[in-house]
Design an enzyme around this catalytic site. Structure first.
Site, short mmCIF file in Angstrom:
data_model
loop_
_atom_site.label_atom_id
_atom_site.label_comp_id
_atom_site.label_asym_id
_atom_site.label_seq_id
_atom_site.Cartn_x
_atom_site.Cartn_y
_atom_site.Cartn_z
N GLY A 103 -3.54 -8.82 5.91
CA GLY A 103 -3.25 -9.19 7.50
C GLY A 103 -3.14 -10.52 7.82
O GLY A 103 -3.17 -10.85 8.72
N LYS B 177 -0.42 1.73 9.91
CA LYS B 177 -1.77 1.87 10.77
C LYS B 177 -1.41 1.78 11.42
O LYS B 177 -0.96 3.06 11.78
CB LYS B 177 -2.58 -0.19 10.62
CG LYS B 177 -2.67 -0.85 8.95
CD LYS B 177 -2.76 -1.87 8.79
CE LYS B 177 -2.74 -2.59 7.54
NZ LYS B 177 -3.76 -3.66 7.50
N ASN C 293 1.26 1.08 4.34
CA ASN C 293 0.64 1.48 5.14
C ASN C 293 0.51 1.12 6.37
O ASN C 293 0.52 0.22 7.01
CB ASN C 293 -0.75 0.87 4.34
CG ASN C 293 -2.27 1.28 5.62
OD1 ASN C 293 -2.25 2.00 6.53
ND2 ASN C 293 -3.21 0.57 5.63
N GLU D 169 -10.43 -2.13 6.30
CA GLU D 169 -10.26 -1.61 7.78
C GLU D 169 -11.55 -0.76 8.47
O GLU D 169 -11.90 0.00 9.41
CB GLU D 169 -9.04 -2.15 8.67
CG GLU D 169 -9.05 -2.61 8.63
CD GLU D 169 -7.15 -2.88 8.38
OE1 GLU D 169 -6.49 -2.06 8.95
OE2 GLU D 169 -6.61 -4.13 7.99
N SER E 211 -1.23 -8.20 2.10
CA SER E 211 -0.17 -10.03 2.53
C SER E 211 1.23 -9.68 1.60
O SER E 211 1.45 -10.45 1.37
CB SER E 211 -0.65 -10.97 2.87
OG SER E 211 -1.08 -11.16 3.72
N GLU F 149 -7.54 -4.64 -2.27
CA GLU F 149 -7.63 -5.38 -1.35
C GLU F 149 -8.23 -6.19 -1.44
O GLU F 149 -9.70 -5.83 -0.35
CB GLU F 149 -6.80 -4.35 -0.52
CG GLU F 149 -5.81 -3.51 -0.48
CD GLU F 149 -5.19 -3.19 0.90
OE1 GLU F 149 -4.10 -3.28 0.84
OE2 GLU F 149 -5.65 -2.67 1.60
N HIS G 174 -10.40 2.18 3.67
CA HIS G 174 -9.85 0.88 3.93
C HIS G 174 -10.99 -0.05 4.00
O HIS G 174 -11.15 0.67 4.98
CB HIS G 174 -8.24 1.43 4.42
CG HIS G 174 -7.71 0.04 4.54
ND1 HIS G 174 -8.56 -1.09 5.65
CD2 HIS G 174 -5.99 -0.58 4.37
CE1 HIS G 174 -6.92 -2.14 5.55
NE2 HIS G 174 -5.56 -1.34 4.84
#
Ligand code: PGA
Length: 257
Positions: A178, A14, A12, A101, A218, A172, A99
């Protein structure tokens, strides 16, 4: 022990790289993966929309190309949105949906994610539906409740009409994205087994046996092997490490033992 399910490793990207830089990363990645490996593992990249045209020629025939999101609407006056049909026209074969985010910064709900999954299914694209709890939920011991409601609200009424080519679930944990913190293999496998059991109950035993459940948060070249070695972890959704050709290739390699 790896299961019968074919491993799936997705990157991904991003909102990173410009198209030309991205093309160079893919150009380094593909030869490292294609020597036999692409026959044993499915892999692909969820790209910024602006990169699809530049990377198509690099990936075609070797890896899958997908979007990071798609509209819940078919078409029309939705400024800034990209439809599932547009993704299909750009030769994408999948899209991420939900996702964290997008949930955090764009107020996306699980119910909206369900509509996005419908749009992708109409186009024959695979939806990679992302679920996961925040650190607060984990510390309160609330994580199974949160994840179950994310599954229920997006998939509850439609899982019967989906198959393992049309749906992948990605676990996730938000606290691992991250941050450099990963769920331990035991923590990841516990949630994956719970998700698979939810699929047994709502989609049936056959779908539960076939569906791939990815871990994300991660994942890197050093921790991938242990995570991917878990019985219910069928692959990975990789953010930061998927921008580095060598690291991503090593993760793809780890998935086949
Ligand atoms: P990360 O991101 O690997 O950089 O933690 C994972 C993701 O957001 O999909």
């Amino acid at each position: 022990m790896m299961s019968e399910r074919r491993p799936l490793i997705l990157g991904n990207w991003k909102m990173n790289t410009l198209p030309e830089e991205g093309r160079l990363v893919a150009r380094q990645m593909v030869p490292m993966i294609r020597d036999g490996l692409h026959l044993r593992v499915d892999w692909g990249l969820a790209l910024p929309f602006t990169h699809l045209s530049a990377l198509r020629a690099e990936l075609e025939g070797w890896g899958m190309m997908g979007g990071q999101d798609c509209s819940a609407h078919l078409q029309g006056a939705y400024t800034g949105e990209i439809s599932a049909a547009m993704l299909a026209a750009m030769h994408c074969t999948f899209s991420l949906v939900g996702h964290s985010e997008r949930r955090t910064h764009h107020q996306e709900t699980s119910a909206t994610c369900g509509l996005k999954i419908d749009r992708l299914r109409d186009q024959g694209l695979m939806a990679v539906y992302c679920v996961g709890e925040t650190l607060e939920d984990r510390q309160r011991g609330n994580f199974s409740k949160i994840i179950t409601s994310q599954l229920m609200d997006a998939l509850g009424s439609r899982i019967q009409s989906l198959d393992s080519n049309g749906l992948v679930i990605a676990y996730e944990p938000v606290w691992a994205i991250g941050t450099g913190l990963t769920a331990s293999p035991e923590q990841a496998n516990e949630v994956h087994a719970m998700i698979r059991y939810w699929v047994v109950q709502h989609g049936g035993a056959m779908l539960a046996e076939q569906i791939r459940i990815l871990y994300g948060g991660s994942v890197n070249a050093s921790n991938a092997k242990d995570l991917l070695g878990c019985s219910d972890v069928d692959g990975a959704l990789v953010g930061g490490a998927s921008l580095k050709a060598r690291d991503f290739t090593d993760i793809v390699l780890s998935s086949v033992g």
